[in-house]
Design a protein around this motif. Sequence first.
Motif, PDB file in Angstrom:
ATOM      1  N   GLU B  57       6.246  16.361   5.060  1.00  0.00           N
ATOM      2  CA  GLU B  57       7.130  15.264   4.667  1.00  0.00           C
ATOM      3  C   GLU B  57       6.802  13.985   5.432  1.00  0.00           C
ATOM      4  OE1 GLU B  57       9.288  14.156   2.353  1.00  0.00           O
ATOM      5  OE2 GLU B  57       8.388  15.952   1.494  1.00  0.00           O
ATOM      6  N   HIS B  58       6.484  14.153   6.714  1.00  0.00           N
ATOM      7  CA  HIS B  58       6.307  12.988   7.567  1.00  0.00           C
ATOM      8  C   HIS B  58       4.870  12.458   7.530  1.00  0.00           C
ATOM      9  CE1 HIS B  58       5.573  16.674   9.907  1.00  0.00           C
ATOM     10  NE2 HIS B  58       4.509  16.019  10.291  1.00  0.00           N
ATOM     11  N   TYR B  59       4.058  12.918   6.571  1.00  0.00           N
ATOM     12  CA  TYR B  59       2.658  12.498   6.504  1.00  0.00           C
ATOM     13  C   TYR B  59       2.564  10.980   6.352  1.00  0.00           C
ATOM     14  CZ  TYR B  59      -2.241  12.435   5.242  1.00  0.00           C
ATOM     15  OH  TYR B  59      -3.582  12.186   5.226  1.00  0.00           O
ATOM     16  N   ARG B  60       1.678  10.374   7.130  1.00  0.00           N
ATOM     17  CA  ARG B  60       1.517   8.925   7.058  1.00  0.00           C
ATOM     18  C   ARG B  60       0.213   8.572   6.364  1.00  0.00           C
ATOM     19  NH1 ARG B  60       2.730   8.708  12.885  1.00  0.00           N
ATOM     20  NH2 ARG B  60       0.626   7.899  13.116  1.00  0.00           N
ATOM     21  N   GLY B  61       0.332   8.206   5.069  1.00  0.00           N
ATOM     22  CA  GLY B  61      -0.852   7.798   4.328  1.00  0.00           C
ATOM     23  C   GLY B  61      -0.837   6.290   4.130  1.00  0.00           C
ATOM     24  N   ALA B  62      -1.242   5.858   2.943  1.00  0.00           N
ATOM     25  CA  ALA B  62      -1.352   4.427   2.682  1.00  0.00           C
ATOM     26  C   ALA B  62       0.026   3.772   2.656  1.00  0.00           C
ATOM     27  CB  ALA B  62      -2.041   4.212   1.347  1.00  0.00           C
ATOM     28  N   ILE B  84       4.535  -7.163  13.521  1.00  0.00           N
ATOM     29  CA  ILE B  84       4.477  -5.938  14.321  1.00  0.00           C
ATOM     30  C   ILE B  84       3.133  -5.237  14.167  1.00  0.00           C
ATOM     31  CG2 ILE B  84       5.341  -4.240  12.657  1.00  0.00           C
ATOM     32  CD1 ILE B  84       6.831  -4.413  16.067  1.00  0.00           C
ATOM     33  N   CYS B  85       2.482  -5.495  13.036  1.00  0.00           N
ATOM     34  CA  CYS B  85       1.277  -4.715  12.700  1.00  0.00           C
ATOM     35  C   CYS B  85       0.231  -4.801  13.828  1.00  0.00           C
ATOM     36  CB  CYS B  85       0.665  -5.232  11.403  1.00  0.00           C
ATOM     37  SG  CYS B  85      -0.764  -4.265  10.874  1.00  0.00           S
ATOM     38  N   PRO B  86      -0.080  -3.683  14.519  1.00  0.00           N
ATOM     39  CA  PRO B  86      -1.011  -3.749  15.656  1.00  0.00           C
ATOM     40  C   PRO B  86      -2.407  -4.246  15.285  1.00  0.00           C
ATOM     41  CG  PRO B  86       0.164  -1.667  15.617  1.00  0.00           C
ATOM     42  CD  PRO B  86       0.451  -2.338  14.328  1.00  0.00           C
ATOM     43  N   PRO B  87      -3.010  -3.797  14.183  1.00  0.00           N
ATOM     44  CA  PRO B  87      -4.347  -4.322  13.860  1.00  0.00           C
ATOM     45  C   PRO B  87      -4.308  -5.580  12.999  1.00  0.00           C
ATOM     46  CG  PRO B  87      -3.872  -2.519  12.399  1.00  0.00           C
ATOM     47  CD  PRO B  87      -2.651  -2.703  13.238  1.00  0.00           C
ATOM     48  N   ARG B  88      -3.140  -6.133  12.778  1.00  0.00           N
ATOM     49  CA  ARG B  88      -2.963  -7.342  11.951  1.00  0.00           C
ATOM     50  C   ARG B  88      -3.587  -7.176  10.564  1.00  0.00           C
ATOM     51  NH1 ARG B  88      -3.784 -12.306  16.162  1.00  0.00           N
ATOM     52  NH2 ARG B  88      -2.363 -11.526  17.737  1.00  0.00           N
ATOM     53  N   ARG B 119      -8.489  -2.381   8.027  1.00  0.00           N
ATOM     54  CA  ARG B 119      -7.899  -2.578   9.346  1.00  0.00           C
ATOM     55  C   ARG B 119      -6.751  -1.615   9.608  1.00  0.00           C
ATOM     56  NH1 ARG B 119      -7.939  -8.593  11.396  1.00  0.00           N
ATOM     57  NH2 ARG B 119      -8.831  -7.455  13.138  1.00  0.00           N
ATOM     58  N   CYS B 120      -6.032  -1.242   8.568  1.00  0.00           N
ATOM     59  CA  CYS B 120      -4.819  -0.429   8.725  1.00  0.00           C
ATOM     60  C   CYS B 120      -5.125   0.831   9.520  1.00  0.00           C
ATOM     61  CB  CYS B 120      -4.267  -0.049   7.360  1.00  0.00           C
ATOM     62  SG  CYS B 120      -2.829   1.020   7.469  1.00  0.00           S
ATOM     63  N   ILE B 121      -4.243   1.131  10.487  1.00  0.00           N
ATOM     64  CA  ILE B 121      -4.447   2.341  11.294  1.00  0.00           C
ATOM     65  C   ILE B 121      -3.392   3.401  10.991  1.00  0.00           C
ATOM     66  CG2 ILE B 121      -5.627   1.112  13.161  1.00  0.00           C
ATOM     67  CD1 ILE B 121      -2.947   1.172  14.659  1.00  0.00           C
ATOM     68  N   PHE B 122      -2.618   3.205   9.940  1.00  0.00           N
ATOM     69  CA  PHE B 122      -1.644   4.194   9.483  1.00  0.00           C
ATOM     70  C   PHE B 122      -0.647   4.567  10.594  1.00  0.00           C
ATOM     71  CE2 PHE B 122      -5.580   4.727   7.165  1.00  0.00           C
ATOM     72  CZ  PHE B 122      -5.154   4.675   5.852  1.00  0.00           C
ATOM     73  N   CYS B 123      -0.233   3.568  11.389  1.00  0.00           N
ATOM     74  CA  CYS B 123       0.664   3.870  12.503  1.00  0.00           C
ATOM     75  C   CYS B 123       2.104   3.976  12.035  1.00  0.00           C
ATOM     76  CB  CYS B 123       0.550   2.791  13.575  1.00  0.00           C
ATOM     77  SG  CYS B 123       1.016   1.149  12.982  1.00  0.00           S
ATOM     78  N   GLY B 124       2.446   3.330  10.917  1.00  0.00           N
ATOM     79  CA  GLY B 124       3.798   3.450  10.393  1.00  0.00           C
ATOM     80  C   GLY B 124       4.786   2.489  11.013  1.00  0.00           C
ATOM     81  N   MET B 125       4.318   1.516  11.802  1.00  0.00           N
ATOM     82  CA  MET B 125       5.238   0.574  12.450  1.00  0.00           C
ATOM     83  C   MET B 125       5.895  -0.346  11.426  1.00  0.00           C
ATOM     84  SD  MET B 125       3.912  -0.557  16.089  1.00  0.00           S
ATOM     85  CE  MET B 125       4.015   0.533  17.461  1.00  0.00           C
ATOM     86  N   CYS B 126       5.143  -0.686  10.352  1.00  0.00           N
ATOM     87  CA  CYS B 126       5.702  -1.555   9.324  1.00  0.00           C
ATOM     88  C   CYS B 126       6.900  -0.883   8.658  1.00  0.00           C
ATOM     89  CB  CYS B 126       4.638  -1.919   8.303  1.00  0.00           C
ATOM     90  SG  CYS B 126       3.626  -0.553   7.773  1.00  0.00           S
ATOM     91  N   CYS B 130      10.870  -2.391   9.083  1.00  0.00           N
ATOM     92  CA  CYS B 130      11.357  -3.072   7.873  1.00  0.00           C
ATOM     93  C   CYS B 130      12.878  -2.955   7.761  1.00  0.00           C
ATOM     94  CB  CYS B 130      10.704  -2.467   6.638  1.00  0.00           C
ATOM     95  SG  CYS B 130      11.150  -3.349   5.138  1.00  0.00           S
ATOM     96  N   PRO B 131      13.586  -4.093   7.766  1.00  0.00           N
ATOM     97  CA  PRO B 131      15.057  -4.042   7.690  1.00  0.00           C
ATOM     98  C   PRO B 131      15.553  -3.750   6.278  1.00  0.00           C
ATOM     99  CG  PRO B 131      14.314  -6.303   7.784  1.00  0.00           C
ATOM    100  CD  PRO B 131      13.083  -5.461   7.873  1.00  0.00           C
ATOM    101  N   GLU B 132      14.676  -3.901   5.285  1.00  0.00           N
ATOM    102  CA  GLU B 132      15.078  -3.744   3.890  1.00  0.00           C
ATOM    103  C   GLU B 132      14.632  -2.403   3.308  1.00  0.00           C
ATOM    104  OE1 GLU B 132      16.833  -6.002   2.141  1.00  0.00           O
ATOM    105  OE2 GLU B 132      16.991  -7.301   3.912  1.00  0.00           O
ATOM    106  N   GLN B 133      13.978  -1.586   4.113  1.00  0.00           N
ATOM    107  CA  GLN B 133      13.375  -0.338   3.633  1.00  0.00           C
ATOM    108  C   GLN B 133      12.507  -0.617   2.411  1.00  0.00           C
ATOM    109  OE1 GLN B 133      16.163   2.859   3.279  1.00  0.00           O
ATOM    110  NE2 GLN B 133      16.558   2.850   5.460  1.00  0.00           N
ATOM    111  N   ALA B 134      11.662  -1.620   2.575  1.00  0.00           N
ATOM    112  CA  ALA B 134      10.846  -2.042   1.446  1.00  0.00           C
ATOM    113  C   ALA B 134       9.420  -1.528   1.524  1.00  0.00           C
ATOM    114  CB  ALA B 134      10.807  -3.562   1.375  1.00  0.00           C
ATOM    115  N   ILE B 135       8.976  -1.145   2.711  1.00  0.00           N
ATOM    116  CA  ILE B 135       7.586  -0.686   2.856  1.00  0.00           C
ATOM    117  C   ILE B 135       7.606   0.730   3.400  1.00  0.00           C
ATOM    118  CG2 ILE B 135       7.340  -1.781   5.140  1.00  0.00           C
ATOM    119  CD1 ILE B 135       4.439  -2.421   4.335  1.00  0.00           C
ATOM    120  N   PHE B 136       6.867   1.573   2.769  1.00  0.00           N
ATOM    121  CA  PHE B 136       6.829   2.992   3.152  1.00  0.00           C
ATOM    122  C   PHE B 136       5.388   3.461   3.240  1.00  0.00           C
ATOM    123  CE2 PHE B 136      11.126   2.776   1.606  1.00  0.00           C
ATOM    124  CZ  PHE B 136      11.798   3.641   2.438  1.00  0.00           C
ATOM    125  N   LEU B 137       5.153   4.463   4.083  1.00  0.00           N
ATOM    126  CA  LEU B 137       3.836   5.086   4.109  1.00  0.00           C
ATOM    127  C   LEU B 137       3.838   6.258   3.135  1.00  0.00           C
ATOM    128  CD1 LEU B 137       3.367   3.252   6.459  1.00  0.00           C
ATOM    129  CD2 LEU B 137       2.238   5.107   7.647  1.00  0.00           C
TER     130      LEU B 137
END
Lengths: 356, 176
Positions: B57-62, B84-88, B119-126, B130-137
């Motif tokens: 369930e907690h898999y972090r993909g795109a 917040i994105c570490p690799p920008r 660049r994305c490192i799939f860290c899940g920080m975005c 996100c205050p709107e729950q708009a971006i998900f991995l």
Amino acid sequence: MNPTTSFVIISLLKIVGIVFLVILPMVSYAVYAERKVSALIQDRLGPNRVGPAGLFQPIADAMKFLLKEDFTPAHVNKFYYWLAPCLAMVPAITTIAVVPFGSTLFGVPMVIADINVGVLFVFAIASLGVYGIVIAGWASNSKYPFLGGVRSGSQMISYELSLGLAVVPIFLLIGNLRLTEVVRYQIDHGWMVFPFAGDWKNPAGWLLAVPMWISFAVFAIAVFAETNRLPFDLPEAETELVGGYHTEYSSMKFALFFLGEYAAMITGSAIIVTLFLGGWHFPGVPDGSHGWIFGLINIFVFFAKIAALLFIFIWVRFTLPRFRYDQLMRLGWVFFFEIALVNIFLAAAIITFFDR
Amino acid sequence: MAITVPRPKLTWFERLYLPAIVAGMAITLQHFKNMLLGRTKVTMQYPEQKWDAQLPEHYRGAPALVKDEAGRIRCVACQLCEFICPPRAIKIEPGEIPVKDRFSKVEKYPREFDIDMIRCIFCGMCEEVCPEQAIFLRKDYAITGLTRAEMVHNKEKLLEIGGIMHGVVLKWNEKK
């Protein structure tokens, strides 16, 4: 058509048929077999992408080799650098000329050149193969290829001796160097590794099996060393010498070395089969004079025996580790040379005593 | 101090060397046979077999943008994920919602939303920020492309991966 013209045409047909339609495909599929068998031995799957079970892999490999950049380093001796790959490939294929690969087909003997020096020709040409490696090592003008070439040269000298001495008992017994005669003798008196076959009550046959098996073992091991196969692959030992003598080679020139090694394996197996394992003979199958279908079966039997030996080559390669260099030299000079020498006297004594 | 390591004394049978070779060859032949008979377990054959059904369930993909039940883009272009994105990897260009729209003057919206998947490192920080729950991995992991430009996911691509999320945030809905 006069006899000379027909002889030339038939010889050419045999050369084209055996070299281009049998040996070269066999070489490329030996590479595939090597990869597949090694994979299975190591609990992997091996090539399985190109075609069913990866069967078209050799074609893909050939395409890759042809399309790669053919790079000649600036520091090499150009002439010898170009000459070496040819010298590695040509002797391996030339040797097959005197090996009888079948009985007769439509009355034509299935051997390209049935010459009476037979096995001497084989040794003469096969030992030229080392020049390809030595010249490659020298022309590359770089330390690893140089070490590989030097190693190859000394290894070849050490094992050529036992190779030559190991076959002497056979010719003591037969009294003829012609390889077709060797096969003929084995059909009449049992294969060289089973000299008692057909004559079970005669103790001479059983006694003779001892020197023959020693010969067989020494010869087979010497062929491993001659073809630079593990456990004797010191000239190209990847872990020590990067790539050995072919470090500086790329593209098709590297492929020629690579294929030359496999061609040498096939001709080495062909010599072993001819000398010890009865050539194209299989018990119960008559020769080609009884119909062309038997002639074809004889040819098939010969190449099946070679394929079995190739499997053993590969099997050994992926079982045994490489020898240290002094161990290799010790084995060649201190053990095999003496064993082969004593073996000649043993065989001679048995042959004289029982008057075979 | 130098220590002399004692070499094991070999019996004559061991010194013969040949039995060891035969034993070794028997072992490799056993492996060969087991592979031929299919007794050996081999690794998963990736492109043919996939592990997708077993992904946790907690898999972090795109990372991907999601829409809500009414088909509205949830992102309000606050740019927190961009910061917040570490690799920008994220680049957002905010825009105003047009006047004619029912939601104009309420929030901003992302005119452009690019995530550079090189660049994305799939860290899940975005997702976390996100205050709107708009971006998900999401669970997509095989992200491929032939050019660098192809590896940049734009807004349409992100929305396509994201799909519709039935979430708990009901900010823009009518008050009940």
